[in-house]
Design an enzyme around this catalytic site. Structure first.
Site, PDB file in Angstrom:
ATOM      1  N   ASP A 154       1.847   6.298   1.895  1.00  0.00           N
ATOM      2  CA  ASP A 154       0.844   5.031   1.918  1.00  0.00           C
ATOM      3  C   ASP A 154      -0.396   5.594   1.562  1.00  0.00           C
ATOM      4  O   ASP A 154      -0.694   6.833   1.117  1.00  0.00           O
ATOM      5  CB  ASP A 154       0.794   4.483   3.272  1.00  0.00           C
ATOM      6  CG  ASP A 154       0.034   5.091   4.265  1.00  0.00           C
ATOM      7  OD1 ASP A 154      -0.304   6.219   4.073  1.00  0.00           O
ATOM      8  OD2 ASP A 154      -0.002   4.767   5.515  1.00  0.00           O
ATOM      9  N   ASP A 157       0.870  -1.177   0.151  1.00  0.00           N
ATOM     10  CA  ASP A 157       0.007   0.031   0.104  1.00  0.00           C
ATOM     11  C   ASP A 157       0.763   1.322   0.016  1.00  0.00           C
ATOM     12  O   ASP A 157       0.316   2.374   0.122  1.00  0.00           O
ATOM     13  CB  ASP A 157      -0.950  -0.027   1.195  1.00  0.00           C
ATOM     14  CG  ASP A 157      -0.100   0.023   2.601  1.00  0.00           C
ATOM     15  OD1 ASP A 157       1.130  -0.003   2.669  1.00  0.00           O
ATOM     16  OD2 ASP A 157      -0.842   0.083   3.556  1.00  0.00           O
ATOM     17  N   LYS A 215       3.528   4.656  16.167  1.00  0.00           N
ATOM     18  CA  LYS A 215       2.502   5.333  16.462  1.00  0.00           C
ATOM     19  C   LYS A 215       2.560   6.163  17.900  1.00  0.00           C
ATOM     20  O   LYS A 215       1.578   5.797  18.683  1.00  0.00           O
ATOM     21  CB  LYS A 215       1.245   4.746  16.378  1.00  0.00           C
ATOM     22  CG  LYS A 215       0.920   4.255  14.711  1.00  0.00           C
ATOM     23  CD  LYS A 215      -0.233   3.683  14.473  1.00  0.00           C
ATOM     24  CE  LYS A 215      -0.537   3.107  13.114  1.00  0.00           C
ATOM     25  NZ  LYS A 215      -1.702   2.296  12.858  1.00  0.00           N
TER      26      LYS A 215
END
Length: 366
Positions: A218, A109, A160
């Protein structure tokens, strides 16, 4: 000899409704699927052997790419019988004898102009157990954040981060691994590269980062998917592109960069762009206004339609005087009747007919 393992098996739920009818890797960037771009990048690095890890809607990927001969590569398939996470296919490939030496792993992706041969050479020069391709982004909170030392070695990797990130350099979803990394992948599935493998590798060996300064995005969510198309458009066709087979009517205004694909018909008095991608065999009526949008293959748009910063799925039909506000995503083969208004950020699932206004912002039309 380096082998490329491309991960294409995910469900891509955050890209629905687009991924209800096709895997994420088959969504088009300009005029061809993202996976085409990835395979072309692999081929430019003189890599001939490609393994595609597939699961969700795998038949669509297999039917397009076959054995890879059309693309001048050798493609084999690693079929996941159950979800493995993104690290699981690495272990499975080794268990089945598909990979023995140094190998690339690429998320299916990611759109980028990363030079894979330069990445591999950097990895060999550094001599570590793994090398991560990295990119600089404005919003690192959404990604795995990396801190490097002066030699390019990864000092820390935070997936993250919830608080202020220590850098704007993030995991770009492309790796070079040595085969010994496999013993650090948990034997229980599913397992994740960023959560399970990379932290362990930082404990046991040298992991390096290669910062890519070019195009990278992405396509995890619709706005990212649009952004990837914008990046490709601005880089490859800054002055716009109109295919020679397209028919452009009188008094049509095109604000570049815009991409007009094969066999597109644009009616008189329409205005397209900037940052607009019109895919193959789309027909646009008279006096339409389309900006910042992706209109996928075979869609029919009637007269006096306004579309802003949205994504229109394949083979949809948009009636006369329809207005589609910013951030809307239509699945494939949606029908919108004449004079319908679609509010900002609405999502309409594939094969749905919309006969009345959608006034609620962000509404999902099932």
């Amino acid at each position: 000899m380096v082998i490329a393992l491309i991960l294409t098996g995910g469900f891509a739920t955050r890209l629905r409704p687009l991924t209800l009818t096709k895997p994420k890797a088959l969504l088009p960037i300009l005029d061809k699927p993202l996976l085409d771009w990835i395979i072309e990048g692999v081929k430019k690095a003189s890599i001939k052997d490609v393994i595609l890890s597939v699961r969700y809607l795998s038949h669509l990927i297999k039917s397009r790419y076959g054995d890879g001969s059309t693309y001048n590569v050798n493609i084999r398939y690693l079929e996941e019988s159950k979800p493995l996470g993104d690290a699981g296919p690495l272990r499975l490939a080794f268990e089945r004898g598909e990979i023995e030496g140094t190998f690339l792993t690429i998320y299916g992706d990611v759109f980028s102009d990363l030079n894979l041969l330069d990445l591999i050479n950097y990895h060999k020069k550094k001599g570590g157990i793994a090398t991560l391709a990295l990119a600089k982004v404005e919003d690192p909170l959404r990604y795995g954040v990396v801190v490097l030392d002066d030699e390019g070695k990864v000092k820390s990797f935070i997936e993250k981060p919830k608080e202020r990130p220590p850098s704007n350099i993030v995991n770009a979803g492309v790796y070079v691994f040595e085969p010994e990394v496999i013993k650090y992948i948990p034997s229980k599935y599913p397992s994740k590269i960023s959560l399970h493998l990379i932290p362990k590798l930082l404990e046991v060996g040298d992991v390096y980062g290669y910062v890519h300064e070019g195009i990278w995005s992405d396509i995890g969510v619709p706005i990212d998917y649009r952004r990837a198309n914008y990046m490709a458009l601005k880089k490859l066709y800054p002055n716009g592109y109109i295919d020679k087979t397209a028919e452009i009517g009188d008094d049509v205004e095109i604000i570049n960069p815009a991409f007009i694909g094969k066999n597109v018909i644009v009616g008189r008095g329409s205005k397209l762009g900037p940052l607009t991608v019109i895919n193959e065999a789309v027909r646009i009526g008279t006096s339409c206004r389309i900006k910042g949008s992706i209109v996928m293959m075979g869609t029919l748009i009637d007269d006096s339609v306004v579309i802003g910063d949205s994504i229109i799925g394949e083979k949809s039909f948009i009636g006369k005087w329809v207005r589609i506000e910013d951030g809307v995503v239509l699945g494939d083969e949606v029908v919108i009747d004449d004079e319908v208004f679609i509010a900002r950020n609405a999502i309409i699932l594939p094969f749905k007919e919309v006969t009345s206004d959608v006034r609620e912002e962000g509404k999902v039309v099932l």
